[in-house]
Design an enzyme around this catalytic site. Structure first.
Site, PDB file in Angstrom:
ATOM      1  N   ASN A  69       0.930  -1.329   0.116  1.00 28.91           N
ATOM      2  CA  ASN A  69      -0.196  -0.074   0.577  1.00 28.91           C
ATOM      3  C   ASN A  69       0.844   1.344   0.016  1.00 28.91           C
ATOM      4  O   ASN A  69       0.028   2.069  -0.497  1.00 28.91           O
ATOM      5  CB  ASN A  69      -1.435  -0.053   1.149  1.00 28.91           C
ATOM      6  CG  ASN A  69      -2.143  -1.346   1.353  1.00 28.91           C
ATOM      7  OD1 ASN A  69      -2.314  -1.476   2.456  1.00 28.91           O
ATOM      8  ND2 ASN A  69      -2.468  -1.876   0.364  1.00 28.91           N
ATOM      9  N   LEU A  70       2.151   1.186   0.123  1.00 30.46           N
ATOM     10  CA  LEU A  70       2.964   2.709   0.580  1.00 30.46           C
ATOM     11  C   LEU A  70       3.119   2.955  -0.493  1.00 30.46           C
ATOM     12  O   LEU A  70       3.312   4.529  -0.265  1.00 30.46           O
ATOM     13  CB  LEU A  70       3.664   2.164   1.808  1.00 30.46           C
ATOM     14  CG  LEU A  70       3.753   1.349   3.125  1.00 30.46           C
ATOM     15  CD1 LEU A  70       5.247   1.231   3.691  1.00 30.46           C
ATOM     16  CD2 LEU A  70       2.540   1.806   3.726  1.00 30.46           C
ATOM     17  N   ARG A  72       1.805   3.957  -3.104  1.00 26.69           N
ATOM     18  CA  ARG A  72       0.573   5.095  -3.415  1.00 26.69           C
ATOM     19  C   ARG A  72      -0.341   6.034  -2.096  1.00 26.69           C
ATOM     20  O   ARG A  72      -1.054   6.786  -2.224  1.00 26.69           O
ATOM     21  CB  ARG A  72      -0.609   4.362  -3.942  1.00 26.69           C
ATOM     22  CG  ARG A  72      -1.418   3.436  -3.625  1.00 26.69           C
ATOM     23  CD  ARG A  72      -1.998   2.372  -4.641  1.00 26.69           C
ATOM     24  NE  ARG A  72      -2.522   1.195  -4.359  1.00 26.69           N
ATOM     25  CZ  ARG A  72      -1.110   0.707  -4.148  1.00 26.69           C
ATOM     26  NH1 ARG A  72      -0.473   0.425  -3.498  1.00 26.69           N
ATOM     27  NH2 ARG A  72      -2.645  -0.417  -3.356  1.00 26.69           N
ATOM     28  N   ASP A 129     -13.083   0.208  -3.663  1.00 25.73           N
ATOM     29  CA  ASP A 129     -12.798  -0.509  -5.363  1.00 25.73           C
ATOM     30  C   ASP A 129     -12.994  -1.758  -5.512  1.00 25.73           C
ATOM     31  O   ASP A 129     -12.922  -2.451  -6.644  1.00 25.73           O
ATOM     32  CB  ASP A 129     -10.613  -1.073  -4.095  1.00 25.73           C
ATOM     33  CG  ASP A 129     -11.073  -2.229  -3.282  1.00 25.73           C
ATOM     34  OD1 ASP A 129     -12.078  -2.426  -2.373  1.00 25.73           O
ATOM     35  OD2 ASP A 129     -10.157  -2.556  -3.046  1.00 25.73           O
ATOM     36  N   ASN A 130     -14.926  -1.438  -5.558  1.00 25.49           N
ATOM     37  CA  ASN A 130     -15.360  -2.554  -6.227  1.00 25.49           C
ATOM     38  C   ASN A 130     -17.145  -1.730  -6.439  1.00 25.49           C
ATOM     39  O   ASN A 130     -17.311  -1.339  -5.555  1.00 25.49           O
ATOM     40  CB  ASN A 130     -15.988  -4.001  -5.380  1.00 25.49           C
ATOM     41  CG  ASN A 130     -16.437  -3.457  -4.321  1.00 25.49           C
ATOM     42  OD1 ASN A 130     -17.862  -3.749  -3.809  1.00 25.49           O
ATOM     43  ND2 ASN A 130     -15.591  -3.334  -3.035  1.00 25.49           N
ATOM     44  N   CYS A 172     -28.169   9.550 -10.908  1.00 31.08           N
ATOM     45  CA  CYS A 172     -27.106   8.839  -9.537  1.00 31.08           C
ATOM     46  C   CYS A 172     -25.580   8.138 -10.562  1.00 31.08           C
ATOM     47  O   CYS A 172     -26.117   8.351 -11.749  1.00 31.08           O
ATOM     48  CB  CYS A 172     -28.186   7.697  -8.525  1.00 31.08           C
ATOM     49  SG  CYS A 172     -28.415   7.056  -9.694  1.00 31.08           S
ATOM     50  N   CYS A 189      -6.332  -3.120  -8.589  1.00 36.14           N
ATOM     51  CA  CYS A 189      -5.205  -2.611  -8.892  1.00 36.14           C
ATOM     52  C   CYS A 189      -3.998  -3.431  -8.489  1.00 36.14           C
ATOM     53  O   CYS A 189      -2.472  -3.601  -9.210  1.00 36.14           O
ATOM     54  CB  CYS A 189      -4.571  -1.129  -8.598  1.00 36.14           C
ATOM     55  SG  CYS A 189      -4.820  -1.402  -6.081  1.00 36.14           S
ATOM     56  N   CYS A 253     -33.249   6.042  -8.787  1.00 37.49           N
ATOM     57  CA  CYS A 253     -33.553   7.434  -8.721  1.00 37.49           C
ATOM     58  C   CYS A 253     -34.186   8.236  -9.423  1.00 37.49           C
ATOM     59  O   CYS A 253     -34.964   8.658  -9.627  1.00 37.49           O
ATOM     60  CB  CYS A 253     -32.406   8.343  -8.865  1.00 37.49           C
ATOM     61  SG  CYS A 253     -31.587   8.545 -10.082  1.00 37.49           S
TER      62      CYS A 253
END
Length: 256
Positions: A69-70, A72, A129-130, A172, A189, A253
């Site tokens: 993770n680091l 980004r 992320d989904n 929406c 990613c 909506c």
């Protein structure tokens, strides 16, 4: 409300902007932003929301910090490995500005809990992320009458838009992607790769658009740009904007 002297000094560069001013800074101070996802998009978004003086922040993430993770996720360091992302992000906010109220929710947002998670929000910024989570967030925002800032990233392509499906004639997020993505599976990613700087660009762009919502009605910056999807190509680079039409058959909506 009147800002105390130390806050006037801290936000002086905002206050001198005609598009923000003292009243705008007060609006930011009184705002409550719910941030869904504290990862590649959420990290830079949160840093600039906190820097803008957003008075209340609710951070939602069920993941823990990993070494990968680091590259980004700029909120975290080696000292955070194995920690809850939501907790570590909240700790960062507390170190950055003691005047901000921050709450960490260590959970995965879904259709069952989305309404409770976004309760009382001025705007929700979704950087998850989904698609299943994104659609759960969008549907909950429509139901609760809360604006949504959606920021997404895939390799060198970014998308950012403000949605207000609860308002008459406005689309929406579901109007944009349809119903086919109500599932957990999607590109990641981890499989496709992502450039850290791209995550930074899209995350800060998302923060900018959320601030637009909070400052609605204040000169140029206060145009929320509902339903305008900004598509950024990081390779070219280039930016183009398309208008998302309201789907009159949208199950979320169509009544608005």
């Amino acid at each position: 409300m009147a800002l105390p002297a130390d806050r006037l000094d801290r936000f002086a560069r905002h206050i001198v902007l005609p598009e923000v001013g003292g009243a705008g800074q007060v609006a930011l101070t009184e705002a409550h932003v719910v941030l869904v996802g504290c990862g590649g998009i959420g990290s830079p978004a949160l840093q600039y929301l906190a820097a803008a003086g957003i008075g209340k922040l609710t951070l939602i993430d069920d993941d823990v910090v990993e070494a990968s993770n680091l590259q980004r996720q700029t909120l975290f360091s080696l000292a955070n490995l194995g920690q809850s992302k939501a907790d570590a992000a909240a700790d960062w906010v507390r170190r950055f500005d003691l005047a901000l109220e921050v709450h960490a929710l260590r959970l995965r947002l879904d259709r069952a809990n989305a309404g409770d998670c976004i309760a009382g929000a001025t705007v929700v910024l979704d950087g998850c992320d989904n698609f299943a989570t994104r659609l759960a967030v969008s549907d909950a925002c429509v139901k609760a009458g809360v604006p949504l800032t959606s920021a997404a990233l895939g390799r060198f392509q970014g998308q950012v838009a403000n949605f207000a499906g609860h308002l008459p004639g406005q689309p929406c997020y579901r109007c944009w992607v349809g119903d086919a993505f109500d599932a957990e599976d999607c590109d990641t990613c981890a499989a496709d790769g992502v450039l850290g700087a791209m995550a930074g660009m899209i995350g800060t762009f998302g923060a900018m658009q959320a601030i637009r919502v909070i400052l609605e009605g204040r000169a140029v910056l206060g145009d929320p740009q509902w339903g305008q999807l900004h598509l950024f190509d990081g390779l070219t680079p280039s930016l183009r904007t398309i208008k998302v039409p309201k789907d009159t058959g949208c199950r979320a909506c169509s009544g608005a």
